[in-house]
Motif scaffolding. Structure first.
Motif, short mmCIF file in Angstrom:
data_model
loop_
_atom_site.label_atom_id
_atom_site.label_comp_id
_atom_site.label_asym_id
_atom_site.label_seq_id
_atom_site.Cartn_x
_atom_site.Cartn_y
_atom_site.Cartn_z
N GLY A 189 0.80 -1.23 0.00
CA GLY A 189 0.00 0.00 0.00
C GLY A 189 0.83 1.27 0.00
O GLY A 189 0.31 2.37 0.24
N ALA A 190 2.14 1.17 -0.27
CA ALA A 190 2.99 2.36 -0.29
C ALA A 190 2.63 3.25 -1.48
O ALA A 190 2.16 2.78 -2.51
CB ALA A 190 4.46 1.95 -0.40
N MET A 191 2.86 4.56 -1.29
CA MET A 191 2.60 5.52 -2.37
C MET A 191 3.90 6.00 -2.99
O MET A 191 3.89 6.68 -4.01
CB MET A 191 1.84 6.72 -1.80
CG MET A 191 0.49 6.32 -1.23
SD MET A 191 -0.06 7.56 -0.06
CE MET A 191 -1.60 6.84 0.48
N MET A 192 5.01 5.73 -2.33
CA MET A 192 6.33 6.14 -2.82
C MET A 192 7.34 5.14 -2.23
O MET A 192 7.10 4.60 -1.14
CB MET A 192 6.64 7.56 -2.32
CG MET A 192 8.05 8.06 -2.61
SD MET A 192 8.32 9.75 -1.97
CE MET A 192 7.77 10.75 -3.32
N VAL A 193 8.43 4.91 -2.94
CA VAL A 193 9.50 4.07 -2.38
C VAL A 193 10.73 4.94 -2.14
O VAL A 193 10.96 5.91 -2.86
CB VAL A 193 9.84 2.87 -3.29
CG1 VAL A 193 8.65 1.94 -3.42
CG2 VAL A 193 10.35 3.31 -4.65
N LYS A 194 11.50 4.57 -1.12
CA LYS A 194 12.73 5.30 -0.80
C LYS A 194 13.91 4.36 -0.97
O LYS A 194 13.86 3.22 -0.51
CB LYS A 194 12.68 5.84 0.63
CG LYS A 194 14.00 6.47 1.09
CD LYS A 194 13.84 7.30 2.34
CE LYS A 194 13.93 6.54 3.65
NZ LYS A 194 15.23 5.87 3.88
#
Ligand code: KIV
Length: 276
Positions: A119-124
């Motif tokens: 459910g992440a909206m961005m990855v780091k």
């Protein structure tokens, strides 16, 4: 069906990449915190944090390892899924663990899992110039990316310990060049860890995308800390940038609210939390 359109009419619509850019333009500090489970995610979200990171710091604060190196994609997905369930407004970012983005193809496969299953909206991801092709590949597939520069904990065994980065001129210049290259490659956000104030300020002014700092001084666009550090759960010697918000607040919810307020009114970080 058109939930996103309905949300636009809300008093506090969910944060997205455009919100973060607008906050940089308006010089409104971006308050960020880590979280690893549903209960804390609810408190952090309700306190008005703009961004929640399911960081690989979970390897240290949840799993008891000495570094973030043992954390796996499965671990991040497991925690991210629980955090995602309780979010109303905050933007959810998931860390790409050690060795999960060694090629553009591997990075894309794992980023898709973090978004679809977690459910992440961005990855780091932690990276310098060596990650440009990975960031380009993710950006070409419309995966929002945060590039983590400065102290990169996944490289701890290579750099020989957790220490301030960018203290000499050439290292600071290289970091600035890396930040520019990653933005050019498509990164939407930069996170700077453990760098002197002037390096944090210079990189923030040079980039169009927002810059979030942890031990990067007051001149970045937002601050992030590890939840267990602000709640004084972490024991032993702590990094200089850590501030205990629990002692004065008396409850986890109060401490998280106090942290968000301190970022927003710029009373955190104070000089004693910064590197020169
Ligand atoms: O894993 C983590 O919690 C991080 C911090 C530096 C914010 O990356």
């Amino acid at each position: 069906m058109y939930t996103q359109l309905q949300q636009r009419e809300m008093d506090s619509p969910p944060v997205n990449v455009a919100t973060l850019r607008r906050m940089k333009a308006d010089r409104e500090p971006i308050a960020c915190l880590t979280a690893y489970d549903a209960s804390f995610a609810m408190l952090v979200d309700a306190a008005g944090a703009d961004l929640i990171l399911v960081g690989d710091s979970l390897g240290m604060v949840i799993q008891g390892h000495d570094t973030t190196v043992p954390v796996t994609v499965e671990d991040i997905i497991y925690h991210c899924r629980h955090v995602a369930r309780r979010l109303r407004r905050a933007f959810l970012v998931a860390d790409m663990p050690f060795m999960s983005y060694t090629t553009p193809e591997q990075a894309l496969g794992n980023a898709v899992r973090l978004m679809q299953e977690g459910g992440a909206m961005m990855v780091k991801l932690e990276g310098g110039a060596g990650q440009v092709s990975v960031v380009e590949h993710l950006a070409r597939h419309d995966i929002p990316v945060c590039a983590h520069l400065g102290l990169k904990p996944q490289s701890v065994h290579k750099i020989g310990g957790f220490r301030v980065q960018g203290r000499d001129r050439s290292a600071a210049d290289r970091m600035l060049e890396d930040a520019r290259a990653l933005q050019e490659a498509g990164a939407d956000l930069v996170l700077l860890e453990c760098v002197p104030n002037d390096v944090g300020g210079a990189i923030t002014r040079a980039l169009d995308v927002p810059v979030i700092g942890i031990g990067a001084g007051p001149d970045v666009n937002g601050q992030i800390l590890v939840l267990y550090d602000i709640l004084d759960i972490t024991q032993g010697r702590k990094p200089r940038f850590v501030r205990d918000f629990m002692a004065a607040a008396g409850s986890p919810a109060g401490a998280i609210r106090a942290y968000v307020e301190a970022v927003k009114d710029r009373s955190y970080p104070a000089p004693e939390h910064c590197f020169s």
